[in-house]
Design a protein around this motif. Structure first.
Motif, PDB file in Angstrom:
ATOM      1  N   ALA A 193     -29.937 -13.854 -34.239  1.00 49.40           N
ATOM      2  CA  ALA A 193     -30.466 -12.600 -33.710  1.00 49.40           C
ATOM      3  C   ALA A 193     -31.957 -12.719 -33.417  1.00 49.40           C
ATOM      4  CB  ALA A 193     -30.211 -11.467 -34.706  1.00 49.40           C
ATOM      5  N   ASP A 194     -32.688 -13.387 -34.304  1.00 45.00           N
ATOM      6  CA  ASP A 194     -34.125 -13.599 -34.071  1.00 45.00           C
ATOM      7  C   ASP A 194     -34.354 -14.334 -32.758  1.00 45.00           C
ATOM      8  OD1 ASP A 194     -36.914 -14.075 -34.419  1.00 45.00           O
ATOM      9  OD2 ASP A 194     -36.484 -15.970 -35.399  1.00 45.00           O
ATOM     10  N   LEU A 195     -33.583 -15.395 -32.523  1.00 38.83           N
ATOM     11  CA  LEU A 195     -33.777 -16.199 -31.305  1.00 38.83           C
ATOM     12  C   LEU A 195     -33.302 -15.463 -30.060  1.00 38.83           C
ATOM     13  CD1 LEU A 195     -32.608 -19.657 -32.706  1.00 38.83           C
ATOM     14  CD2 LEU A 195     -34.950 -18.882 -32.344  1.00 38.83           C
ATOM     15  N   VAL A 196     -32.158 -14.802 -30.151  1.00 39.75           N
ATOM     16  CA  VAL A 196     -31.582 -14.156 -28.966  1.00 39.75           C
ATOM     17  C   VAL A 196     -32.346 -12.890 -28.595  1.00 39.75           C
ATOM     18  CG1 VAL A 196     -29.542 -12.969 -28.080  1.00 39.75           C
ATOM     19  CG2 VAL A 196     -29.281 -15.117 -29.325  1.00 39.75           C
ATOM     20  N   LEU A 197     -32.702 -12.065 -29.576  1.00 39.47           N
ATOM     21  CA  LEU A 197     -33.303 -10.764 -29.277  1.00 39.47           C
ATOM     22  C   LEU A 197     -34.773 -10.861 -28.912  1.00 39.47           C
ATOM     23  CD1 LEU A 197     -31.561  -8.587 -32.023  1.00 39.47           C
ATOM     24  CD2 LEU A 197     -30.894  -8.928 -29.640  1.00 39.47           C
ATOM     25  N   THR A 198     -35.474 -11.865 -29.442  1.00 37.53           N
ATOM     26  CA  THR A 198     -36.871 -12.061 -29.035  1.00 37.53           C
ATOM     27  C   THR A 198     -36.980 -12.939 -27.806  1.00 37.53           C
ATOM     28  OG1 THR A 198     -37.232 -14.045 -30.402  1.00 37.53           O
ATOM     29  CG2 THR A 198     -37.623 -11.884 -31.449  1.00 37.53           C
ATOM     30  N   GLY A 199     -35.979 -13.780 -27.594  1.00 41.35           N
ATOM     31  CA  GLY A 199     -36.023 -14.731 -26.486  1.00 41.35           C
ATOM     32  C   GLY A 199     -37.044 -15.836 -26.697  1.00 41.35           C
ATOM     33  N   ARG A 200     -37.497 -16.001 -27.942  1.00 40.88           N
ATOM     34  CA  ARG A 200     -38.560 -16.978 -28.181  1.00 40.88           C
ATOM     35  C   ARG A 200     -38.049 -18.414 -28.122  1.00 40.88           C
ATOM     36  NH1 ARG A 200     -39.381 -19.133 -33.367  1.00 40.88           N
ATOM     37  NH2 ARG A 200     -37.890 -18.461 -34.967  1.00 40.88           N
ATOM     38  N   LYS A 201     -38.956 -19.309 -27.828  1.00 41.27           N
ATOM     39  CA  LYS A 201     -38.642 -20.737 -27.763  1.00 41.27           C
ATOM     40  C   LYS A 201     -38.986 -21.396 -29.092  1.00 41.27           C
ATOM     41  CE  LYS A 201     -39.860 -20.795 -22.839  1.00 41.27           C
ATOM     42  NZ  LYS A 201     -40.304 -19.389 -22.807  1.00 41.27           N
ATOM     43  N   PRO A 242     -27.338 -14.075 -23.031  1.00 39.53           N
ATOM     44  CA  PRO A 242     -26.785 -15.427 -22.942  1.00 39.53           C
ATOM     45  C   PRO A 242     -25.296 -15.365 -22.610  1.00 39.53           C
ATOM     46  CG  PRO A 242     -28.243 -15.286 -24.815  1.00 39.53           C
ATOM     47  CD  PRO A 242     -28.104 -13.879 -24.277  1.00 39.53           C
ATOM     48  N   GLY A 243     -24.888 -16.123 -21.593  1.00 39.98           N
ATOM     49  CA  GLY A 243     -23.511 -16.011 -21.120  1.00 39.98           C
ATOM     50  C   GLY A 243     -22.745 -17.308 -21.108  1.00 39.98           C
ATOM     51  N   GLY A 244     -23.332 -18.367 -21.692  1.00 41.09           N
ATOM     52  CA  GLY A 244     -22.647 -19.648 -21.767  1.00 41.09           C
ATOM     53  C   GLY A 244     -22.222 -19.977 -23.186  1.00 41.09           C
ATOM     54  N   GLY A 245     -22.069 -18.936 -23.995  1.00 47.17           N
ATOM     55  CA  GLY A 245     -21.680 -19.142 -25.390  1.00 47.17           C
ATOM     56  C   GLY A 245     -22.831 -19.045 -26.363  1.00 47.17           C
ATOM     57  N   GLY A 246     -24.042 -18.750 -25.868  1.00 43.70           N
ATOM     58  CA  GLY A 246     -25.226 -18.808 -26.721  1.00 43.70           C
ATOM     59  C   GLY A 246     -25.212 -17.886 -27.918  1.00 43.70           C
ATOM     60  N   THR A 247     -24.761 -16.632 -27.728  1.00 46.25           N
ATOM     61  CA  THR A 247     -24.771 -15.710 -28.866  1.00 46.25           C
ATOM     62  C   THR A 247     -23.806 -16.165 -29.955  1.00 46.25           C
ATOM     63  OG1 THR A 247     -23.073 -14.290 -27.869  1.00 46.25           O
ATOM     64  CG2 THR A 247     -25.385 -13.745 -27.390  1.00 46.25           C
ATOM     65  N   GLN A 248     -22.682 -16.721 -29.566  1.00 38.62           N
ATOM     66  CA  GLN A 248     -21.666 -17.119 -30.542  1.00 38.62           C
ATOM     67  C   GLN A 248     -21.932 -18.506 -31.136  1.00 38.62           C
ATOM     68  OE1 GLN A 248     -19.560 -14.596 -31.302  1.00 38.62           O
ATOM     69  NE2 GLN A 248     -20.907 -13.606 -29.806  1.00 38.62           N
ATOM     70  N   LEU A 249     -22.306 -19.447 -30.286  1.00 37.46           N
ATOM     71  CA  LEU A 249     -22.533 -20.802 -30.778  1.00 37.46           C
ATOM     72  C   LEU A 249     -23.787 -20.877 -31.645  1.00 37.46           C
ATOM     73  CD1 LEU A 249     -21.662 -22.760 -27.513  1.00 37.46           C
ATOM     74  CD2 LEU A 249     -20.255 -22.568 -29.572  1.00 37.46           C
ATOM     75  N   MET A 250     -24.835 -20.145 -31.264  1.00 35.26           N
ATOM     76  CA  MET A 250     -26.046 -20.164 -32.076  1.00 35.26           C
ATOM     77  C   MET A 250     -25.791 -19.516 -33.429  1.00 35.26           C
ATOM     78  SD  MET A 250     -29.128 -21.300 -32.199  1.00 35.26           S
ATOM     79  CE  MET A 250     -29.815 -21.537 -30.547  1.00 35.26           C
ATOM     80  N   ALA A 251     -25.055 -18.411 -33.450  1.00 41.24           N
ATOM     81  CA  ALA A 251     -24.743 -17.761 -34.722  1.00 41.24           C
ATOM     82  C   ALA A 251     -23.947 -18.678 -35.642  1.00 41.24           C
ATOM     83  CB  ALA A 251     -23.974 -16.467 -34.472  1.00 41.24           C
ATOM     84  N   ARG A 252     -23.032 -19.456 -35.066  1.00 45.32           N
ATOM     85  CA  ARG A 252     -22.249 -20.385 -35.872  1.00 45.32           C
ATOM     86  C   ARG A 252     -23.091 -21.565 -36.343  1.00 45.32           C
ATOM     87  NH1 ARG A 252     -18.894 -17.417 -33.073  1.00 45.32           N
ATOM     88  NH2 ARG A 252     -16.677 -17.254 -33.576  1.00 45.32           N
ATOM     89  N   ARG A 253     -24.123 -21.865 -35.627  1.00 40.43           N
ATOM     90  CA  ARG A 253     -25.018 -22.979 -35.997  1.00 40.43           C
ATOM     91  C   ARG A 253     -26.000 -22.584 -37.091  1.00 40.43           C
ATOM     92  NH1 ARG A 253     -26.198 -28.508 -34.490  1.00 40.43           N
ATOM     93  NH2 ARG A 253     -24.456 -29.038 -33.168  1.00 40.43           N
ATOM     94  N   VAL A 254     -26.670 -21.449 -36.883  1.00 43.14           N
ATOM     95  CA  VAL A 254     -27.816 -21.126 -37.748  1.00 43.14           C
ATOM     96  C   VAL A 254     -27.638 -19.855 -38.554  1.00 43.14           C
ATOM     97  CG1 VAL A 254     -29.338 -22.305 -36.115  1.00 43.14           C
ATOM     98  CG2 VAL A 254     -29.108 -19.825 -35.983  1.00 43.14           C
ATOM     99  N   GLY A 255     -26.517 -19.156 -38.366  1.00 43.14           N
ATOM    100  CA  GLY A 255     -26.284 -17.904 -39.073  1.00 43.14           C
ATOM    101  C   GLY A 255     -26.642 -16.707 -38.202  1.00 43.14           C
ATOM    102  N   PRO A 256     -26.020 -15.550 -38.450  1.00 45.74           N
ATOM    103  CA  PRO A 256     -26.208 -14.377 -37.597  1.00 45.74           C
ATOM    104  C   PRO A 256     -27.650 -13.878 -37.521  1.00 45.74           C
ATOM    105  CG  PRO A 256     -24.269 -14.102 -38.987  1.00 45.74           C
ATOM    106  CD  PRO A 256     -24.980 -15.324 -39.475  1.00 45.74           C
ATOM    107  N   ALA A 257     -28.361 -13.831 -38.641  1.00 51.87           N
ATOM    108  CA  ALA A 257     -29.717 -13.282 -38.629  1.00 51.87           C
ATOM    109  C   ALA A 257     -30.678 -14.180 -37.857  1.00 51.87           C
ATOM    110  CB  ALA A 257     -30.216 -13.071 -40.053  1.00 51.87           C
ATOM    111  N   ARG A 258     -30.608 -15.470 -38.081  1.00 54.38           N
ATOM    112  CA  ARG A 258     -31.489 -16.383 -37.357  1.00 54.38           C
ATOM    113  C   ARG A 258     -31.141 -16.405 -35.866  1.00 54.38           C
ATOM    114  NH1 ARG A 258     -31.665 -21.369 -41.754  1.00 54.38           N
ATOM    115  NH2 ARG A 258     -33.354 -20.513 -43.039  1.00 54.38           N
TER     116      ARG A 258
END
Length: 256
Positions: free
Chosen positions: A155-163, A137-153
């Motif tokens: 990581a689940d979304l980013v590393l699996t790519g699941r919807k 993710p290059g539009g802020g996804g790794t950082q903004l999602m972590a700030r939204r839902v926490g680092p572990a959650r």
């Protein structure tokens, strides 16, 4: 590809308007988003809604048809434009609300997370599937999602790519304003109107405090809050707000 609509002068609505491509972000669309966000940022708008045209998608991310023929050099040349586009949404001085319906994938999720609040309706689908096509993710996804839902959650979304669907997005905190079917845009506009009724000096300062203070330790974050308080306290808006309260009338904000 990007349209700008004004609602009563106080609320600006930026619409991703490429429904035939599910609002996929092309280079030209990204350039238009930068221009329109700049126009809104320089305006006296009190709040902003980011919405999308068409029935199927908010935004499905980067236009992979455009990228299919790109060389590595072409991709690297596009990168600053895309970074600036996402940064333009994230950097809006006014409070912003995303109105999400249908698919919000990759850059679509990132655009939503670049707003301060996210309204969505049943049928909305979020995801950061970049790893499935060999990207990050290059539009802020790794950082903004972590700030939204926490680092572990995150990581689940980013590393699996699941919807994730609407209900899980609400439960995780990706969605702040759940709306009924077909109601995401109206929920976003209603939220923006509620924000716009308040002092624009105060809401902009509060946004800065929320954004800039979040990554800091508490002592430093409280200094950020103090600076925001001083900005508002010494403004004409504060004087008008106190006068209106005592005179039992609606304030007429001098504003920015």
């Amino acid at each position: 590809m990007i349209t700008l609509t004004w609602h009563g002068g106080a609320v600006a609505e930026i619409t991703l308007d490429r429904p035939e491509a599910l609002n996929a972000l092309s280079t030209k669309m990204a350039e238009e988003l930068i221009r329109v966000c700049g126009e809104v940022a320089a305006s006296r708008a009190h709040a902003v809604v980011l919405s999308a045209a068409g029935a199927k998608a908010f935004c499905v991310g980067a236009d992979l048809k455009e990228r299919n023929g790109m060389s590595d050099a072409d991709l690297l040349a596009q990168r600053p434009v895309f970074r600036a586009a996402f940064g333009a949404v994230l950097g809006l001085p006014q409070p912003s609300v995303a109105a999400v319906h249908g698919f919000a994938l990759g850059g679509g999720t990132e655009l939503a997370l670049s707003c301060d609040l996210v309204a969505a309706e049943p049928g909305a689908v979020f995801g950061l599937p970049e790893v499935s096509i060999g990207l990050v993710p290059g539009g802020g996804g790794t950082q903004l999602m972590a700030r939204r839902v926490g680092p572990a959650r995150a990581a689940d979304l980013v590393l699996t790519g699941r919807k994730i669907g609407f209900e899980e997005a609400v439960a995780l905190g990706v969605v702040d304003r759940p709306a009924p079917s077909g109601g995401a845009r109206e929920a976003a506009l209603e939220t923006a109107r509620a924000i716009a009724a308040n002092s624009p000096v105060a809401t902009r300062a509060a946004k800065r405090a929320l954004r800039h203070g979040a990554p800091l330790d508490l002592a430093a974050a409280l200094d950020v809050e103090d600076n925001a308080w001083r900005t508002a306290a010494l403004s004409a808006d504060r004087r008008e707000g106190v006068a209106a309260f005592n005179e039992r009338r609606a304030p007429v904000w001098p504003g920015v």
